[in-house]
Design a protein around this motif. Structure first.
Motif, PDB file in Angstrom:
ATOM      1  N   ASP A   1       0.847  -1.197   0.000  1.00  0.00           N
ATOM      2  CA  ASP A   1       0.000   0.000   0.000  1.00  0.00           C
ATOM      3  C   ASP A   1       0.883   1.248   0.000  1.00  0.00           C
ATOM      4  OD1 ASP A   1      -2.229  -1.587   0.078  1.00  0.00           O
ATOM      5  OD2 ASP A   1      -2.534  -1.394   2.244  1.00  0.00           O
ATOM      6  N   GLY A   2       0.439   2.257  -0.729  1.00  0.00           N
ATOM      7  CA  GLY A   2       1.182   3.514  -0.763  1.00  0.00           C
ATOM      8  C   GLY A   2       2.329   3.536  -1.756  1.00  0.00           C
ATOM      9  N   SER A   3       2.455   2.478  -2.578  1.00  0.00           N
ATOM     10  CA  SER A   3       3.586   2.422  -3.517  1.00  0.00           C
ATOM     11  C   SER A   3       3.520   3.538  -4.555  1.00  0.00           C
ATOM     12  CB  SER A   3       3.623   1.060  -4.224  1.00  0.00           C
ATOM     13  OG  SER A   3       3.950   0.034  -3.310  1.00  0.00           O
ATOM     14  N   PHE A   4       2.315   3.863  -5.016  1.00  0.00           N
ATOM     15  CA  PHE A   4       2.192   4.926  -6.023  1.00  0.00           C
ATOM     16  C   PHE A   4       2.633   6.260  -5.431  1.00  0.00           C
ATOM     17  CE2 PHE A   4      -0.319   8.433  -7.823  1.00  0.00           C
ATOM     18  CZ  PHE A   4       0.124   8.377  -9.150  1.00  0.00           C
ATOM     19  N   GLU A   5       2.147   6.570  -4.240  1.00  0.00           N
ATOM     20  CA  GLU A   5       2.502   7.833  -3.604  1.00  0.00           C
ATOM     21  C   GLU A   5       4.000   7.896  -3.310  1.00  0.00           C
ATOM     22  OE1 GLU A   5      -1.729   7.008  -3.196  1.00  0.00           O
ATOM     23  OE2 GLU A   5       0.049   5.828  -2.710  1.00  0.00           O
TER      24      GLU A   5
END
Length: 227
Positions: free
Chosen positions: A204-208
């Motif tokens: 989770d949060g890889s894009f950000e």
């Protein structure tokens, strides 16, 4: 709907909806005509062919991206907002990512986005080709992140059309991938973690994380930017 009351705008909107539901492989003039309650031949009075229709539909969805006000926010906040909006648009219309490999997109919708994107990086201090490269770097990152969801949507439709169970097929593939991963120490450590959902899933949060890492890198280059 008779051809004299059918408009290009109606056709393009219906094409977007059909592409969202059925993907590139599900778009044809007959299906589009049924959606519009019109003969397929009436569509040809407004668009040349399927490829022309994909380009028109592809340009339409760029209008969904809200453009940040550079007078109200700094360049980094604006860049993050543009990238996040682009990612939401691409994952909302996964057929567009696939279509990039077979169509050359252009039009006022994409030009509107590209112009504001260049304005963001010029506001940061990049000029000329450097602004182009900065915008292209972020765009490529977003496109790559959207590719996974696009592929998943396409594969799900393919399994469904063949009468198979997409969820079972994905689960079996992930189990096989996990077995292979167990041969490699770093992958095995990740697979064996209690919180690991599956071998292929990104945290989770890889894009950000990736987006802000890129913006950090661009910001660090600003003092040495040359025209």
């Amino acid at each position: 709907m008779p051809r004299d009351t059918l408009t290009r705008d109606q056709i393009v909107q219906a094409a977007v909806e059909l592409l969202d539901a059925e993907g590139l492989e599900g778009l044809n003039m007959r299906s589009l005509g049924r959606r519009l309650d019109s003969a397929a031949t009436a569509v040809y009075w407004h668009v040349k062919n399927k490829d022309d229709l994909v380009v028109l539909a592809g340009d339409r969805v760029w209008d969904e991206i809200a453009l940040p006000d550079l007078d109200a926010v700094g360049w980094r906040a604006a860049a993050a907002a543009l990238a996040t909006g682009l990612h939401a648009m691409m994952t909302g219309h996964p057929w567009l990512v696939q279509a990039f490999g077979s169509h050359l997109f252009h039009g006022p919708g994409k030009a509107r986005f590209d112009d504001r994107s260049l304005a963001v990086y010029e506001a940061a201090g990049f000029t000329g080709a450097q602004a182009d490269r900065a915008a292209a770097t972020v765009f490529t990152f977003v496109l790559g992140n959207a590719l996974g969801e696009s592929a998943m949507a396409s594969l799900t439709r393919r399994f469904s059309r063949a009468g198979g169970n997409a969820e079972e097929a994905f689960q079996k593939t992930m189990e096989q991938a996990g077995e292979v991963a167990m041969r490699f120490p770093r992958l095995r450590a990740r697979v064996e973690r209690p919180e690991a959902a599956d071998y292929a899933g990104a945290p989770d949060g890889s894009f950000e994380f990736g987006l802000h890492a890129i913006l950090d890198g661009l910001e660090a280059r600003l003092p040495t930017v040359k025209t």
